[in-house]
Design a protein around this motif. Sequence first.
Motif, PDB file in Angstrom:
ATOM      1  N   MET A   1     117.706  -9.442 -39.129  1.00 54.32           N
ATOM      2  CA  MET A   1     118.010  -8.782 -40.404  1.00 54.32           C
ATOM      3  C   MET A   1     118.469  -7.357 -40.133  1.00 54.32           C
ATOM      4  O   MET A   1     117.822  -6.609 -39.410  1.00 54.32           O
ATOM      5  CB  MET A   1     116.763  -8.767 -41.295  1.00 54.32           C
ATOM      6  CG  MET A   1     116.964  -8.070 -42.635  1.00 54.32           C
ATOM      7  SD  MET A   1     115.432  -8.086 -43.620  1.00 54.32           S
ATOM      8  CE  MET A   1     115.979  -7.159 -45.036  1.00 54.32           C
ATOM      9  N   SER A   2     119.605  -6.968 -40.683  1.00 52.13           N
ATOM     10  CA  SER A   2     120.082  -5.599 -40.492  1.00 52.13           C
ATOM     11  C   SER A   2     119.337  -4.652 -41.413  1.00 52.13           C
ATOM     12  O   SER A   2     118.713  -5.048 -42.382  1.00 52.13           O
ATOM     13  CB  SER A   2     121.583  -5.549 -40.781  1.00 52.13           C
ATOM     14  OG  SER A   2     121.837  -5.903 -42.123  1.00 52.13           O
ATOM     15  N   GLY A   3     119.404  -3.355 -41.073  1.00 50.64           N
ATOM     16  CA  GLY A   3     118.736  -2.371 -41.895  1.00 50.64           C
ATOM     17  C   GLY A   3     119.386  -2.245 -43.260  1.00 50.64           C
ATOM     18  O   GLY A   3     120.542  -2.589 -43.462  1.00 50.64           O
ATOM     19  N   LEU A   4     118.627  -1.727 -44.206  1.00 48.82           N
ATOM     20  CA  LEU A   4     119.149  -1.514 -45.550  1.00 48.82           C
ATOM     21  C   LEU A   4     120.096  -0.313 -45.553  1.00 48.82           C
ATOM     22  O   LEU A   4     120.053   0.529 -44.659  1.00 48.82           O
ATOM     23  CB  LEU A   4     118.005  -1.295 -46.529  1.00 48.82           C
ATOM     24  CG  LEU A   4     117.102  -2.512 -46.767  1.00 48.82           C
ATOM     25  CD1 LEU A   4     115.904  -2.114 -47.630  1.00 48.82           C
ATOM     26  CD2 LEU A   4     117.878  -3.627 -47.441  1.00 48.82           C
ATOM     27  N   PRO A   5     120.960  -0.204 -46.565  1.00 51.15           N
ATOM     28  CA  PRO A   5     121.917   0.908 -46.615  1.00 51.15           C
ATOM     29  C   PRO A   5     121.227   2.266 -46.535  1.00 51.15           C
ATOM     30  O   PRO A   5     120.155   2.475 -47.122  1.00 51.15           O
ATOM     31  CB  PRO A   5     122.598   0.716 -47.976  1.00 51.15           C
ATOM     32  CG  PRO A   5     122.489  -0.752 -48.248  1.00 51.15           C
ATOM     33  CD  PRO A   5     121.157  -1.148 -47.679  1.00 51.15           C
ATOM     34  N   GLY A   6     121.883   3.164 -45.803  1.00 54.55           N
ATOM     35  CA  GLY A   6     121.395   4.534 -45.730  1.00 54.55           C
ATOM     36  C   GLY A   6     120.153   4.737 -44.894  1.00 54.55           C
ATOM     37  O   GLY A   6     119.541   5.801 -44.927  1.00 54.55           O
ATOM     38  N   GLY A   7     119.749   3.726 -44.124  1.00 53.39           N
ATOM     39  CA  GLY A   7     118.539   3.872 -43.320  1.00 53.39           C
ATOM     40  C   GLY A   7     117.270   3.909 -44.148  1.00 53.39           C
ATOM     41  O   GLY A   7     116.285   4.558 -43.779  1.00 53.39           O
ATOM     42  N   VAL A   8     117.276   3.204 -45.289  1.00 53.64           N
ATOM     43  CA  VAL A   8     116.123   3.182 -46.182  1.00 53.64           C
ATOM     44  C   VAL A   8     115.244   1.984 -45.847  1.00 53.64           C
ATOM     45  O   VAL A   8     115.740   0.911 -45.500  1.00 53.64           O
ATOM     46  CB  VAL A   8     116.582   3.101 -47.650  1.00 53.64           C
ATOM     47  CG1 VAL A   8     115.400   2.902 -48.594  1.00 53.64           C
ATOM     48  CG2 VAL A   8     117.333   4.371 -48.033  1.00 53.64           C
ATOM     49  N   SER A   9     113.933   2.143 -45.964  1.00 53.64           N
ATOM     50  CA  SER A   9     113.014   1.016 -45.845  1.00 53.64           C
ATOM     51  C   SER A   9     112.316   0.804 -47.183  1.00 53.64           C
ATOM     52  O   SER A   9     112.153   1.740 -47.975  1.00 53.64           O
ATOM     53  CB  SER A   9     111.972   1.247 -44.749  1.00 53.64           C
ATOM     54  OG  SER A   9     111.126   2.331 -45.080  1.00 53.64           O
ATOM     55  N   VAL A  10     111.930  -0.433 -47.440  1.00 55.61           N
ATOM     56  CA  VAL A  10     111.297  -0.809 -48.703  1.00 55.61           C
ATOM     57  C   VAL A  10     109.983  -1.522 -48.408  1.00 55.61           C
ATOM     58  O   VAL A  10     109.915  -2.360 -47.508  1.00 55.61           O
ATOM     59  CB  VAL A  10     112.211  -1.737 -49.529  1.00 55.61           C
ATOM     60  CG1 VAL A  10     111.505  -2.200 -50.805  1.00 55.61           C
ATOM     61  CG2 VAL A  10     113.511  -1.035 -49.887  1.00 55.61           C
ATOM     62  N   SER A  11     108.950  -1.184 -49.139  1.00 51.40           N
ATOM     63  CA  SER A  11     107.686  -1.897 -49.022  1.00 51.40           C
ATOM     64  C   SER A  11     107.023  -1.983 -50.386  1.00 51.40           C
ATOM     65  O   SER A  11     107.326  -1.209 -51.297  1.00 51.40           O
ATOM     66  CB  SER A  11     106.744  -1.216 -48.013  1.00 51.40           C
ATOM     67  OG  SER A  11     106.502   0.124 -48.387  1.00 51.40           O
ATOM     68  N   ASN A  12     106.148  -2.956 -50.518  1.00 49.75           N
ATOM     69  CA  ASN A  12     105.375  -3.132 -51.747  1.00 49.75           C
ATOM     70  C   ASN A  12     103.962  -2.638 -51.479  1.00 49.75           C
ATOM     71  O   ASN A  12     103.323  -3.036 -50.500  1.00 49.75           O
ATOM     72  CB  ASN A  12     105.364  -4.614 -52.149  1.00 49.75           C
ATOM     73  CG  ASN A  12     104.523  -4.867 -53.388  1.00 49.75           C
ATOM     74  OD1 ASN A  12     103.308  -4.992 -53.303  1.00 49.75           O
ATOM     75  ND2 ASN A  12     105.173  -4.951 -54.531  1.00 49.75           N
ATOM     76  N   LEU A  13     103.475  -1.759 -52.353  1.00 45.78           N
ATOM     77  CA  LEU A  13     102.170  -1.126 -52.162  1.00 45.78           C
ATOM     78  C   LEU A  13     101.233  -1.470 -53.311  1.00 45.78           C
ATOM     79  O   LEU A  13     101.561  -1.234 -54.475  1.00 45.78           O
ATOM     80  CB  LEU A  13     102.342   0.399 -52.080  1.00 45.78           C
ATOM     81  CG  LEU A  13     101.067   1.251 -52.146  1.00 45.78           C
ATOM     82  CD1 LEU A  13     100.216   1.026 -50.900  1.00 45.78           C
ATOM     83  CD2 LEU A  13     101.419   2.728 -52.302  1.00 45.78           C
ATOM     84  N   ARG A  14     100.093  -2.019 -52.968  1.00 50.68           N
ATOM     85  CA  ARG A  14      99.001  -2.184 -53.925  1.00 50.68           C
ATOM     86  C   ARG A  14      97.937  -1.162 -53.558  1.00 50.68           C
ATOM     87  O   ARG A  14      97.272  -1.297 -52.527  1.00 50.68           O
ATOM     88  CB  ARG A  14      98.446  -3.611 -53.881  1.00 50.68           C
ATOM     89  CG  ARG A  14      99.458  -4.650 -54.361  1.00 50.68           C
ATOM     90  CD  ARG A  14      98.900  -6.055 -54.237  1.00 50.68           C
ATOM     91  NE  ARG A  14      99.902  -7.055 -54.634  1.00 50.68           N
ATOM     92  CZ  ARG A  14      99.772  -8.360 -54.428  1.00 50.68           C
ATOM     93  NH1 ARG A  14      98.677  -8.833 -53.830  1.00 50.68           N
ATOM     94  NH2 ARG A  14     100.720  -9.192 -54.819  1.00 50.68           N
ATOM     95  N   VAL A  15      97.809  -0.144 -54.389  1.00 46.24           N
ATOM     96  CA  VAL A  15      96.960   0.997 -54.053  1.00 46.24           C
ATOM     97  C   VAL A  15      95.501   0.553 -53.972  1.00 46.24           C
ATOM     98  O   VAL A  15      95.025  -0.265 -54.768  1.00 46.24           O
ATOM     99  CB  VAL A  15      97.143   2.123 -55.086  1.00 46.24           C
ATOM    100  CG1 VAL A  15      96.217   3.301 -54.767  1.00 46.24           C
ATOM    101  CG2 VAL A  15      98.598   2.586 -55.102  1.00 46.24           C
ATOM    102  N   TYR A  16      94.791   1.104 -52.995  1.00 48.08           N
ATOM    103  CA  TYR A  16      93.401   0.725 -52.768  1.00 48.08           C
ATOM    104  C   TYR A  16      92.570   0.834 -54.048  1.00 48.08           C
ATOM    105  O   TYR A  16      92.719   1.799 -54.827  1.00 48.08           O
ATOM    106  CB  TYR A  16      92.767   1.626 -51.701  1.00 48.08           C
ATOM    107  CG  TYR A  16      93.282   1.363 -50.305  1.00 48.08           C
ATOM    108  CD1 TYR A  16      93.357   0.063 -49.804  1.00 48.08           C
ATOM    109  CD2 TYR A  16      93.680   2.415 -49.480  1.00 48.08           C
ATOM    110  CE1 TYR A  16      93.824  -0.178 -48.514  1.00 48.08           C
ATOM    111  CE2 TYR A  16      94.141   2.177 -48.195  1.00 48.08           C
ATOM    112  CZ  TYR A  16      94.214   0.877 -47.722  1.00 48.08           C
ATOM    113  OH  TYR A  16      94.675   0.643 -46.449  1.00 48.08           O
ATOM    114  N   ASP A  17      91.683  -0.155 -54.227  1.00 52.25           N
ATOM    115  CA  ASP A  17      90.765  -0.109 -55.360  1.00 52.25           C
ATOM    116  C   ASP A  17      89.356   0.265 -54.907  1.00 52.25           C
ATOM    117  O   ASP A  17      88.364  -0.015 -55.587  1.00 52.25           O
ATOM    118  CB  ASP A  17      90.755  -1.440 -56.124  1.00 52.25           C
ATOM    119  CG  ASP A  17      90.412  -2.624 -55.236  1.00 52.25           C
ATOM    120  OD1 ASP A  17      90.108  -2.417 -54.038  1.00 52.25           O
ATOM    121  OD2 ASP A  17      90.446  -3.764 -55.739  1.00 52.25           O
TER     122      ASP A  17
END
Length: 243
Positions: free
Chosen positions: A1-17
């Motif tokens: 998989m190639s990197g996203l445009p502009g050298g951006v990374s994406v992640s999904n965060l579920r903040v600690y409870d």
Amino acid sequence: MSGLPGGVSVSNLRVYDWPAPDGVGLAGSGSPHLHVVSSEAYVVLGGSGSVHTLGPAGFAVHPLQPGAIVSFGPGVVHRAVNDGDLEVLVLMSNAGLPEAGDAVLTFPASVLADPAAYRAAATLPGAGASDDDIAAAARRRRDLALEGYAQLGEAVDRVGAAAALKPLYDASTRIVRTLVPRWQDVWTRTVYAETETTAGALEGLIRGVGQHLARGSVSASQAAPMPRRYGMCGRLQTWPTSV
């Protein structure tokens, strides 16, 4: 998989409870930290809460509800606060660098003063450890960061934000210094390479030449997201990249 445009990374965060020792957050809190070279943005997907930020201009609280977007640059200490089921899409610049140690936690000054002690406190158990053991270590790490964050807040009250942050910035620089050659390699192959490509396209267009258009391509992938891991602020789901 190639990197996203502009050298951006994406992640999904579920903040600690996990309830925080200082009682902030109806449901819990993440670990306060800063990034030394990368910018970050929260795009709120669900739940409610806030992100607390502390930079040279001072302290601020940014409410988080679905649709809210908050961004902050290098050097801004931030703490995700969960008031209930807070879920965020995280966008990071300089893909590959945040994963390689670009974040520095707000541990107490005595820990920050020793890069070896810092790494020992910041590193979670590796392969073979149980999920319960990793979660317990992540919670201890969060609580230690909150201990230092409280000290930082007291210093802000005494001497102001800019002066209070300087020792943290100096310590952060010492902690990451040995990692920078690897970062330079990653950044040169990703963000810088894409910037150079854009610069070449603009130079061609101003001359009336659009040769780069004939080199257009599409990248698609069905790569499954990586298993959720314990991040600074919560359980993170990331996707594999080429870096």
